[in-house]
Design an enzyme around this catalytic site. Structure first.
Site, PDB file in Angstrom:
ATOM      1  CB  SER A  70      -0.774   0.140   1.545  1.00 10.70           C
ATOM      2  OG  SER A  70      -1.159   1.306   1.532  1.00 10.70           O
TER       3      SER A  70
ATOM      4  CE1 TYR B  97      -3.991  -2.034   5.582  1.00 10.54           C
ATOM      5  CE2 TYR B  97      -3.116   0.014   4.915  1.00 10.54           C
ATOM      6  CZ  TYR B  97      -3.829  -1.256   4.798  1.00 10.54           C
ATOM      7  OH  TYR B  97      -3.688  -1.481   3.252  1.00 10.54           O
TER       8      TYR B  97
END
Length: 264
Positions: A161, A174
């Site tokens: 990501s 995250y």
């Protein structure tokens, strides 16, 4: 005619590549919904053998029905497995190898995300993100690598990501897992190149999938997107990207690729 010869060469090269890709096998974690589902269907359409798994049995059944409706089940293996359980992953790899004889591409796609302020995060959720996004990914890779080493070929694609590159408020936990994926991939790439194994990382931004809870979407719309719905990437955009990465010639590897939404 020189132009005609060039055109014929290109056409033959494409046909040869298409035939070459047939009977190859891709294993996709989290392969029955979202990005994984779109990618699995794309590779089935291209004549690949596809093995997918999920820990939600109903999702696997729904994906099987979808593939069956398109006449694509002959080359498909759908398994029920939990990426956080090593015994499940061993079964996935063994069954895939048994059915298709090889594993040519591993797409580590499974992931989970929770977003909260640093002093309010439930650390059990952070544990879960680490278990799925990092430890599960590395555990599955560990089991596939001996097969690829014996083949002296293969490709590992890790779905990271943009959060792994740049941290944002309420995304630090995250982001930490995805940064770990990035560094793991860099080290792995240097380690396995001598075995003919390629390692690629896809950095994605916002993709329209079930990844976003209603609560998180509403928060980001208010705090990050100025009250407007953003431009999203689609699962097909990611399927295109995986296909592009895999279809590079033997003398070329896409090490890192970032895909972002564009426009307003």
């Amino acid at each position: 005619d020189h132009k005609w010869s060039d055109s014929l060469y290109v056409a033959n090269k494409k046909n040869n590549l298409k035939n070459y890709m047939k009977n190859k096998t891709i294993l996709i974690s989290g392969g029955v919904t979202g990005i994984g589902s779109a990618t699995a269907l794309r590779f089935l359409e291209n004549g690949w053998n596809v093995s997918v798994f999920s820990n939600v049995k109903e999702h696997g059944q729904e994906f099987t029905k979808l593939a069956n409706a398109q006449g694509l089940v002959a080359r498909l293996l759908v398994l029920n497995a939990d990426i956080t359980k090593e015994k499940d992953l061993k079964i996935v790899v063994a069954e895939t190898k048994k059915k298709f004889k090889s594993i040519d591409v591993l797409f580590n796609n499974a992931g989970v995300g929770y977003f909260e302020e640093a002093d309010k995060m439930d650390m059990k959720k952070f544990d879960q993100m680490m278990e799925v996004n990092v430890i599960g990914m590395a555990g599955l890779t560990k089991l596939v690598l001996p097969i690829m080493k014996k083949q002296k070929s293969g490709q590992i694609i890790n779905n990271a990501s943009t959060a792994g590159k740049v941290g944002h408020a309420k995304s630090e936990f995250y982001a930490a897992t995805k940064s770990a994926v990035m560094r793991y991939s860099e080290g792995l790439r240097a380690e396995v190149a001598k075995f003919g194994i390629k390692v690629s990382v896809i950095y994605t931004s916002t993709v329209k999938t079930g990844f976003w809870t209603k609560k998180e979407f509403a928060r980001r719309k208010k705090e990050n997107w100025h009250g407007k719905d953003p431009v999203f990437l689609t699962t097909q955009d990611l399927a295109n990207t995986v296909e592009f990465v895999v279809n590079q010639p033997d003398n070329c590897v896409i090490e890192d690729i970032t895909i972002m939404p564009f426009g307003r």
